[in-house]
Design an enzyme around this catalytic site. Structure first.
Site, short mmCIF file in Angstrom:
data_model
loop_
_atom_site.label_atom_id
_atom_site.label_comp_id
_atom_site.label_asym_id
_atom_site.label_seq_id
_atom_site.Cartn_x
_atom_site.Cartn_y
_atom_site.Cartn_z
CG HIS A 120 0.14 6.33 -0.84
ND1 HIS A 120 -0.40 6.90 -0.56
CD2 HIS A 120 -0.69 4.81 -1.01
CE1 HIS A 120 -1.37 7.44 -0.38
NE2 HIS A 120 -1.79 5.66 -0.28
CB ILE A 168 -8.02 8.59 0.79
CG1 ILE A 168 -8.00 8.49 1.98
CG2 ILE A 168 -8.03 6.88 -0.49
CD1 ILE A 168 -7.97 9.72 2.98
CG HIS A 227 -4.24 3.82 -4.28
ND1 HIS A 227 -4.97 4.41 -3.98
CD2 HIS A 227 -3.03 4.00 -2.88
CE1 HIS A 227 -5.24 5.03 -2.36
NE2 HIS A 227 -4.07 4.55 -2.00
CG ASN A 278 -6.94 3.16 0.20
OD1 ASN A 278 -6.39 2.96 1.18
ND2 ASN A 278 -8.16 4.22 0.07
CG HIS A 308 -2.08 1.56 1.43
ND1 HIS A 308 -1.87 1.20 1.82
CD2 HIS A 308 -2.66 2.32 -0.29
CE1 HIS A 308 -2.54 2.64 2.10
NE2 HIS A 308 -3.12 2.50 0.62
#
Length: 950
Positions: free
Chosen positions: A613, A950, A800, A804, A608
């Site tokens: 990110h 997010i 993602h 997520n 993650h």
């Protein structure tokens, strides 16, 4: 007498003379200084010659009823460069759409957004008064052409934005203003507009639509904050929605294009200011806080081979006093710098993210900790159930008036907006926490106990990216056996064969029916340091699964290992298999909990945070620094880069920093980022991040030219992979079609200096610690570019989303996917006190091994927030900005991609309804919807946003 505010729909423009459905998207951000009336432009802080532009003198215009629509002869007025004497001056009208807050009064402003809302309302009124006094918003058109005689850029007369004060009291999200430009007949196609904001405060500019240029509108997508000239005297420049490769740039825009990109790069020095739009690189040196306490010191990540890491955006904050290599950590209420247009827009802010997490971490977390420390342990499983049925009261009634006022304010806020965390609720004289029931628990509260559910989640849970095909046996480690124990796994054939349906291990391998999730090498180097902490104990795990005839997986053996305590001493390797009696059943449950905790930690730190990110941040920075907004690839990528820098900055401030959510709630604690860094150094490869390459690497697919995506899945009912292949193929097909619109052959790729610098910067700077790796793809052909772009878009959207938005569904019930383990499994020795404790009360022992009440409540609240879709989410295939480009071919291709995504959604719905697919359908089984493209707002367990927001 004060004029009453004018109300209008919050979603429509107030000025309906022009269409309001144009919402294009852009991030152009030049830092150009402009002098009027000669309009000499230069780049601030650079000693370079000014751009030569044609001066436009103001002609004399008669104020007559017909003057607005009638051409004007250029005769007796001062001469205009590039216009022959007696030529016609044209009046061009522009519609300027500005987004602003929709508050009606100071009180409502305060109730909606506190002091910030109060100030914004006051600023609106103040700007309106100063506009009336002469501090205007000034615009100027720039032509795509230069004057053939003077070789200067053609510019219009300056124009002012009209009716600012008059429309100051309008109540709407968007307000349309007008401006009028005077240009000669030979002005050429307008290519850019400069804006000088004479107001003392910034405003958010959405679009400019220039009417009737040769019978058609010219659109300028802006979607950007325009700073006040008090912050900087430099004019903003916005280009039209035309697209040009660098060598195709019109003469009138060439210098402006270069200077715009140069102005966004920065020079690696100085503190970045809120209004700036500077994109520069820095290492992760702001995660520790040694100035607060020595135990909060953390090493730097990035810029060194032993702790390799991607780069982040530079903020320029000062160093800490006790460690000059560590950047200062900002206190409560402060925001980390991101370039101005990367910050969350108001709807995103109000709906959820920053407010939710900051409110909980800064305001309510101390209360939660204070309330729960006295009764911090779950005594039975029903205590966990109560989190969904009853509120945890954070304060009793007999509290100071200050607390009562605080509760009242929360209640008022909750009545005005839906942005507070949904797990907070107002009680009579206190605030309580009550969580919604996670989807997995709501479907079947006992599903987490079933072995088949553990196997199903390996294929369709929140971390379906780790399972691999077993290709040889026994399993082997790549670590030093002198330090970490035997290379060979302790799992033997006799552990497995009683669970393989009559097959031998070799036969199961040959039939591709054995699979493994192996965290041995990922965690083993950190185990001793982690276990030296108070109340944190973990193993390095291996879990072997067997593929049943029904297409489901069952775990058949779990190995839990500890490293050697000193060189030469054998490490501990314990093997657990499904239980045959009461005690072995509970030992198996404990082993599954430890294996699941390994999975939860690796999921968060690597699959993650790192892969979804951190590695993306350099793509965002390089795109803004090296690709002009005029570049077609910039227009393709920008929707997939939205909000990523802001959410990553928020993560550094609240989630991955010393003492933050990750360190508090995950077993790895202060060594969490070291685990992530080690994975980046040893495992991450750009060329393996796309879905087909990842599946082939893990042995979960084989190449098959006759199959969709040219892949055959080893497990046909592998929901993440099956749905992902559909999404990947659609992305690749769209990107391939788009790239072909602008590049004809290898020479066109080689000649594109912007795209070459972009790819070079991603490798050399953004991922500088891995710049010399041989696996980086070359960028020589259209196929190379298609592959690189498809990879980036896949990661920022589908990858993602898959890791997520299922966090609360699967992690919201702590025993299913525990983030923390606090005890090791006792040896089966009747003289062992802990083993006796397990025998006497196995339920209590299990709960004492995983997260306590405080840790569980903390991580559940964050997972709830991180699993939430905002109301303004843009999903894969959606592009709200319909005029993002002037190229009708690209728009047609984008629409075709959107239709393809809708078809995929229908296919996924049919699959989830297919009773033959046991990993997504059955009694108490969650359908796999994490790659279902669209979703509503909130925690839904579905939806693929365009970007990592997010």
């Amino acid at each position: 007498m004060m004029q009453a505010p004018f109300h209008a729909s919050k979603k429509i423009s107030l000025d309906r003379r022009h269409s309001n459905d144009f919402i294009p998207f852009s991030f152009s951000s030049p830092k150009l200084c402009v002098k009027s009336p000669n309009f000499t432009l230069w780049e601030k802080h650079k000693l370079s010659s000014p751009i030569q532009v044609a001066q436009v003198s103001s002609p004399t215009l008669r104020d007559s009823p017909s003057s607005r629509n009638s051409p004007t002869r250029h005769g007796g007025s001062p001469s205009m460069h590039g216009a022959a004497k007696g030529s016609i001056l044209r009046r061009l009208s522009a519609t300027v759409t500005i987004r602003r807050k929709h508050t009606t009064s100071l009180l409502e402003s305060f109730l909606e957004r506190g002091l910030e809302g109060l100030l914004d309302k006051g600023f609106q009124d103040f700007d309106a008064r100063l506009d009336s006094a002469g501090l205007k918003v000034i615009l100027q058109l720039i032509s795509t052409e230069i004057d053939p005689k003077t070789r200067k850029v053609k510019v219009s007369q300056e124009a002012i934005l009209k009716d600012w004060e008059k429309k100051a009291r309008y109540v709407a999200d968007k307000v349309e203003y007008t401006a009028e430009f005077m240009v000669p007949d030979n002005f050429g196609l307008p290519g850019a507009i400069t804006i000088l904001n004479g107001h003392p405060h910034e405003f958010y500019l959405e679009t400019i639509a220039l009417d009737s240029w040769n019978g058609e509108k010219v659109y300028f997508p802006c979607y950007s904050w325009v700073h006040s000239k008090i912050d900087s005297p430099e004019r903003r420049v916005f280009f039209s929605n035309q697209v040009y490769l660098p060598e195709e740039t019109p003469e009138g825009l060439k210098d402006l294009r270069e200077k715009e990109m140069s102005s966004m790069m920065g020079d690696g020095r100085g503190l970045r200011k809120r209004h700036e739009r500077i994109y520069d690189y820095a290492v992760y040196n702001d995660l520790g806080h040694p100035d607060k306490h020595k135990d909060l010191s953390r090493p730097q990540f990035g810029g060194m081979q032993e702790r390799a890491y991607p780069r982040r955006v530079r903020t320029g904050r000062a160093s800490q006093k006790t460690d000059h290599k560590s950047e200062m950590v900002l206190g409560r209420g402060s925001e980390y710098y991101v370039p101005r247009d990367e910050a969350f827009e108001d709807l995103k802010k109000e709906a959820y993210v920053a407010g939710n997490i900051k409110l909980f971490v800064h305001e309510l977390l101390p209360l939660v900790e204070k309330t729960l420390t006295k009764q911090s342990e779950f005594k039975c499983f029903s205590d966990i159930d109560h989190l969904y049925n009853e509120s945890v009261m954070l304060q009793e009634q007999q509290q100071p008036d200050l607390w009562t006022n605080m509760v009242g304010l929360f209640a008022n806020l909750n009545s005005y907006k839906q942005g507070l965390p949904r797990f907070l609720e107002k009680l009579e004289d206190s605030i309580g926490i009550r969580f919604s029931t996670p989807q997995l628990f709501a479907k079947d509260r006992f599903s987490w106990l079933r072995d088949e559910e553990m196997g199903r989640q390996a294929l369709a849970g929140v971390n379906p990216l780790q399972i691999e095909l077993v290709k040889s046996f026994p399993l082997m480690s790549n670590l030093d056996p002198e330090v970490y124990g035997p290379k060979e796994s302790a799992i033997k054939a006799e552990h497995l064969e009683q669970h393989l349906g009559g097959l031998s291990v070799q036969e199961a391998i040959e039939q591709k029916r054995l699979f493994v999730i192996d965290y041995n090498d990922a965690f083993m180097p950190f185990i001793n340091r982690i276990n030296a902490q108070k109340d944190r104990k973990m193993y390095a795990s291996r879990t072997i699964f067997f593929l049943n005839g029904s297409g489901t997986l069952s775990p058949v053996a779990i190995e839990l290992s500890l490293p050697t305590s000193s060189p030469g001493c054998p490490g501990s390797q314990r093997v657990f298999t499904p239980g045959q009696d009461a005690t072995s059943h509970w030992l198996w449950k404990l082993a599954k909990a430890h294996a699941s905790s390994n999975d939860a930690g690796y999921h968060q730190l690597v699959n993650h945070w790192l892969r979804g990110h951190a590695v993306v941040e350099p793509y965002v920075i390089a795109t803004h620094r090296q690709l002009s907004i005029l570049h077609p690839i910039s227009k393709l990528l920008l929707p997939h880069l939205r909000y990523t820098l802001e959410i990553n900055a928020l993560a550094r401030q609240l989630l991955i920093h010393a003492g933050g959510v990750i360190e508090t709630c995950f077993t790895t604690g202060p060594y969490s980022m070291e685990v992530s860094s080690a994975a980046y150094k040893s495992l991450w490869r750009f060329d393996k991040e796309n879905l087909p390459a990842d599946l082939l690497r893990r042995g979960m697919a084989t190449e098959d030219p006759d199959r969709p995506g040219k892949l055959k899945l080893v497990i046909e009912d592998y929901p993440y992979a099956a749905d992902g292949i559909l999404i990947w193929n659609a992305i690749q097909e769209w990107v391939n079609e788009y790239v072909a619109l602008y590049y004809s052959g290898p020479e066109s790729i080689a000649n594109d200096k912007e795209i070459q610098k972009w790819w070079e910067e991603i490798r050399q700077q953004g991922h500088g610690d891995k710049k010399d790796e041989p696996w980086w793809p070359e960028l020589n052909t259209k196929e190379d570019l298609t592959s690189i772009l498809s990879n980036i878009i896949w990661v920022t959207s589908a990858h993602h989303a898959a890791v997520n938005f299922g966090q609360y569904a699967y992690g919201g019930y702590v025993p299913n996917h525990p983030c923390m383990t606090r005890r090791l499994i006792p040896e089966e020795d009747l003289n062992n006190k802990e083993f006796q404790e397990l025998l006497q009360n196995p339920q209590k022992f299990f709960l004492s091994m995983i997260s306590n009440k405080f840790q569980a409540t903390y991580v559940m609240s964050v997972m709830d927030s991180l699993s939430t879709h905002a109301p303004d989410e843009e999903y894969l295939g959606q592009r709200v900005q319909i005029n993002w480009t002037s190229d009708l071919r690209a728009i047609a291709g984008s629409n075709a991609f959107a239709q393809k995504v809708k078809q995929i959604e229908r296919v996924i719905d049919r699959r989830n309804a297919d009773v033959g697919l046991k990993n997504r359908n059955g009694a108490g089984v969650l359908p796999y919807e994490l790659l279902r493209p669209t979703s509503g707002a909130g925690v839904t367990g579905r939806g693929i946003p365009n970007s990592i927001s997010i």
